[in-house]
Design a protein around this motif. Structure first.
Motif, PDB file in Angstrom:
ATOM      1  N   SER A  40      -2.943  32.530 -42.123  1.00  0.00           N
ATOM      2  CA  SER A  40      -3.832  33.686 -42.127  1.00  0.00           C
ATOM      3  C   SER A  40      -3.058  34.837 -42.739  1.00  0.00           C
ATOM      4  N   ALA A  41      -3.764  35.683 -43.517  1.00  0.00           N
ATOM      5  CA  ALA A  41      -3.087  36.780 -44.224  1.00  0.00           C
ATOM      6  C   ALA A  41      -3.960  38.031 -44.184  1.00  0.00           C
ATOM      7  N   ARG A  42      -3.318  39.175 -44.484  1.00  0.00           N
ATOM      8  CA  ARG A  42      -4.058  40.436 -44.584  1.00  0.00           C
ATOM      9  C   ARG A  42      -3.417  41.282 -45.692  1.00  0.00           C
ATOM     10  N   LEU A  43      -4.181  42.236 -46.181  1.00  0.00           N
ATOM     11  CA  LEU A  43      -3.748  43.041 -47.321  1.00  0.00           C
ATOM     12  C   LEU A  43      -2.595  43.962 -46.951  1.00  0.00           C
ATOM     13  N   LEU A  44      -1.608  44.030 -47.851  1.00  0.00           N
ATOM     14  CA  LEU A  44      -0.468  44.931 -47.693  1.00  0.00           C
ATOM     15  C   LEU A  44      -0.512  46.044 -48.743  1.00  0.00           C
ATOM     16  N   GLU A  45      -0.830  45.666 -49.998  1.00  0.00           N
ATOM     17  CA  GLU A  45      -0.856  46.644 -51.092  1.00  0.00           C
ATOM     18  C   GLU A  45      -1.754  46.109 -52.196  1.00  0.00           C
ATOM     19  N   TYR A  46      -2.478  46.990 -52.875  1.00  0.00           N
ATOM     20  CA  TYR A  46      -3.460  46.551 -53.877  1.00  0.00           C
ATOM     21  C   TYR A  46      -3.349  47.378 -55.153  1.00  0.00           C
ATOM     22  N   LYS A  47      -3.434  46.699 -56.308  1.00  0.00           N
ATOM     23  CA  LYS A  47      -3.490  47.359 -57.615  1.00  0.00           C
ATOM     24  C   LYS A  47      -4.734  46.863 -58.343  1.00  0.00           C
ATOM     25  N   PRO A  48      -5.653  47.764 -58.718  1.00  0.00           N
ATOM     26  CA  PRO A  48      -6.848  47.306 -59.448  1.00  0.00           C
ATOM     27  C   PRO A  48      -6.496  46.879 -60.860  1.00  0.00           C
ATOM     28  N   ALA A  49      -7.420  46.163 -61.493  1.00  0.00           N
ATOM     29  CA  ALA A  49      -7.228  45.758 -62.881  1.00  0.00           C
ATOM     30  C   ALA A  49      -7.084  47.002 -63.747  1.00  0.00           C
ATOM     31  N   ALA A  50      -6.189  46.916 -64.777  1.00  0.00           N
ATOM     32  CA  ALA A  50      -5.927  48.101 -65.609  1.00  0.00           C
ATOM     33  C   ALA A  50      -5.650  47.687 -67.047  1.00  0.00           C
ATOM     34  N   LEU A  51      -6.278  48.400 -67.974  1.00  0.00           N
ATOM     35  CA  LEU A  51      -6.044  48.172 -69.403  1.00  0.00           C
ATOM     36  C   LEU A  51      -4.727  48.833 -69.801  1.00  0.00           C
ATOM     37  N   GLN A  52      -3.826  48.049 -70.404  1.00  0.00           N
ATOM     38  CA  GLN A  52      -2.564  48.606 -70.874  1.00  0.00           C
ATOM     39  C   GLN A  52      -2.831  49.517 -72.073  1.00  0.00           C
ATOM     40  N   PRO A  53      -2.176  50.661 -72.143  1.00  0.00           N
ATOM     41  CA  PRO A  53      -2.398  51.549 -73.293  1.00  0.00           C
ATOM     42  C   PRO A  53      -1.890  50.905 -74.581  1.00  0.00           C
TER      43      PRO A  53
END
Length: 634
Positions: free
Chosen positions: A476-489
């Motif tokens: 079982s797991a739970r969220l620690l840190e999240y990064k949304p999808a991102a377009l590289q410049p």
């Protein structure tokens, strides 16, 4: 090697059956206590038969287990996210049902008597060398299978094998065709080559800022980093529980005494044989001829025992062992058909037997080794017994604890600390993962990934449910840190795009120049081409030659020598080849032809079987849903 003389209950079939009864707990295990959804959704239909999600998932998990066992640390569970691999597994399930349906319609059956004989002959179900109904039931019960489930599965495996055997038995490769194949396969050709690489044309390539911008705008998805997340997780596994369990010396001794037969190894013998085949449908004349031939060969090897291996390679109908000089390796008595086994276990070491008749034909046997029966000592098997007892106790403890684990991560879904404290589990932080996986093999399980990237975890910040990611392993797991999808410049990826565009153009220039040079050479002109040294190649030894050039080189007609061919390589290069000479191989001897005949016959049988499958598919009503290849649907 033993295929030609083993009973059907031996060899590959025994491995299949043993695999069936050792399928990991994940297929029928604790997950079934928490998932009451039944057979699940339908992924495909085959002439009305419905392939369910449950059946597909079991097939995927079985393949995962096999790959994990064969690849060890190199195994990457993400490979099963590939739609092509998942499609091939689903196709395999569909084909199995087509074969079973066709065999049933043709009146093919596996009798209860045949089933009973095979099951009774399996060591996994025996005690003191005899079939034990109690052990049979216990073994299946430990795997969560009923007798009916197991026997239905076994019956289907046998039926599929019977269909395959029809094609194997009917496939014959003429010796003249085999000889011509050998001539072509071992033929040598003299060639010289020149390779045009993309690097040679880079200085001719120009890429401007507009090209880079246009490419970037058209391929933004390629430069978008996927959403990523890190998680905390806890693991409840039977292996971890087992390592915490102490087993006393008294328990070990008691188990050893009660299971002494398990540690007794029967006498084994090693033998070589020369088989003169007799088919079930052969008439008396053919049988007499086979017997006479076997008698003649026996007299020959009896007079010159040192020639046994050579004669076996030349004369034996058992092509598998013939390649090894007739050697069958080590085997116990029950591994062979009775007439063969009776003869072998009555011989003295080094002896050669007169022809022995079995259902396969006449065997001339040479006994080459004897290993007496022995019982391994307690010291030899103590570590294995300790592990067995630990796993037995851990299995019960795991089953008892699994429900607690599942309930706590669900009922106290805002933290993993309560379940970790209650069951003395460690909370671990993962690395960065995306929807396709990451650096944690436990969390890279498709079911786990689906749960991790669900709204319940990412938005509602809850624990995942208890998910079985491996045999007898709940996570079982739970969220620690999240990064949304991102377009590289563009500034970050500009250099990579420029390099890619330059190489693409350079590859095109190399191919264009190569084709121009090839056209001139074939027209009798001589472009500025610097040929490499002459070399002799065969179809087996084509080092440095692109795969696309092999067939053109060996298809070039001698009357047009020097012949010129060219092809693009997978590395972006373009290779020109000049063919100047053919060197035929020496005539093949009878032993070479005989050995290759069997291999070609097997290939022909496989091709015939594939064509048969294709015909079944063409006539069948097959419907496959696109969602069946979705890795997150598990």
């Amino acid at each position: 090697m033993l295929d030609a003389i083993r009973e059907r209950a031996q060899g590959w079939l025994a491995k299949v059956i043993l695999a069936l009864i050792t399928i990991p707990f994940m297929l029928w295990g604790v997950e079934s206590y928490f998932n009451k959804s039944g057979d699940g959704d339908v992924l495909a239909s085959v002439n009305g038969y419905k392939v369910t999600r449950q059946e597909f998932d079991r097939a995927v998990q079985s393949q995962q287990q096999e790959m994990r066992a064969s690849m060890g640390a190199a195994y990457d569970p993400a490979m099963f996210n590939d739609p092509k691999i998942r499609k091939s597994i689903l196709d395999s399930i569909v084909n199995q049902h087509l074969i079973i349906e066709a065999a049933t319609k043709a009146g093919m059956v596996v009798s209860d008597a045949e089933m009973a004989k095979i099951i009774a002959g399996l060591p996994a179900f025996q005690e003191n060398g005899q079939f034990s109904q109690t052990r049979y039931e216990q073994a299946l019960r430990q795997q969560g299978m009923s007798i009916t489930e197991f026997e239905n599965q076994l019956r289907q495996e046998l039926l599929i094998n019977d269909v395959r055997s029809v094609f194997q038995a009917s496939s014959i490769m003429p010796s003249n065709v085999t000889a011509r194949f050998l001539q072509a396969f071992e033929q040598k050709r003299e060639i010289s080559t020149v390779k045009l690489t993309p690097e040679q044309f880079l200085n001719q390539v120009r890429v401007n800022a507009a090209d880079i911008q246009n490419w970037y705008d058209a391929h933004k998805a390629d430069y978008t980093l996927p959403e990523q997340a890190r998680f905390q997780y806890v693991v409840l596994s039977q292996d971890a529980l087992a390592s915490q369990i102490h087993i006393s010396d008294a328990e070990v001794k008691q188990y050893y005494d009660q299971n002494l037969a398990k540690y007794s190894e029967p006498e084994q013998r090693r033998a070589s044989h020369i088989l003169i085949a007799v088919k079930p449908g052969d008439d008396a004349q053919k049988r007499a001829a086979a017997k006479a031939r076997a008698e003649a060969i026996y007299q020959q090897v009896k007079a010159n025992p040192g020639s046994f291996a050579t004669v076996a390679k030349r004369e034996s109908s058992d092509t598998g062992s013939a390649l090894q000089g007739g050697d069958l390796g080590w085997f116990p008595r029950n591994a062979m058909v009775k007439p063969f086994a009776d003869a072998v276990f009555a011989m003295r070491d080094g002896a050669i037997s007169p022809p022995v008749l079995s259902e396969f034909g006449y065997h001339i046997i040479e006994l080459t080794g004897i290993k007496p029966a022995r019982t391994r000592s307690l010291d030899e098997v103590k570590a294995d017994i300790v592990r067995d007892l630990q796993m037995q106790k851990a299995s019960k403890r795991f089953a008892d604890t699994a429900e607690t684990f599942s309930n706590q991560v669900y009922e106290q879904s805002d933290s993993l600390k309560p379940v970790a404290d209650a069951l003395k589990l460690q909370i671990t932080d993962s690395g960065w993962l995306n929807r396709k996986g990451g650096d944690s093999s436990l969390l890279a399980n498709p079911k786990m990934l689906k749960a991790l990237f669900s709204d319940d975890v990412l938005k509602n910040k809850r624990n995942t449910e208890a998910i079985e990611v491996a045999p007898n392993t709940l996570v079982s797991a739970r969220l620690l840190e999240y990064k949304p999808a991102a377009l590289q410049p563009l500034s970050t990826v500009r250099a990579a795009i420029e390099q890619q565009l330059k190489r693409t153009q350079a590859i095109a220039l190399a191919e264009k120049q190569g084709k121009q040079d090839l056209a001139q050479l074939r027209a009798g002109k001589e472009p500025d081409v610097k040929w490499g040294a002459f070399q002799l190649i065969t179809r087996q030894q084509v080092t440095g030659l692109p795969a696309a050039l092999v067939e053109p080189v060996f298809s070039a007609a001698e009357q047009h020598f020097p012949a010129y061919v060219g092809a693009a390589g997978t590395d972006g290069s373009y290779t020109l080849a000049r063919v100047t000479r053919v060197i035929p191989p020496p005539p093949a001897d009878a032993a070479q032809i005989k050995a290759l005949q069997g291999q070609l016959a097997q290939l022909a049988a496989q091709a015939d079987f594939s064509a048969y499958l294709a015909s079944l598919e063409a006539k069948a009503k097959i419907k496959i849903l696109s969602t069946s290849l979705d890795k997150t649907a598990q």
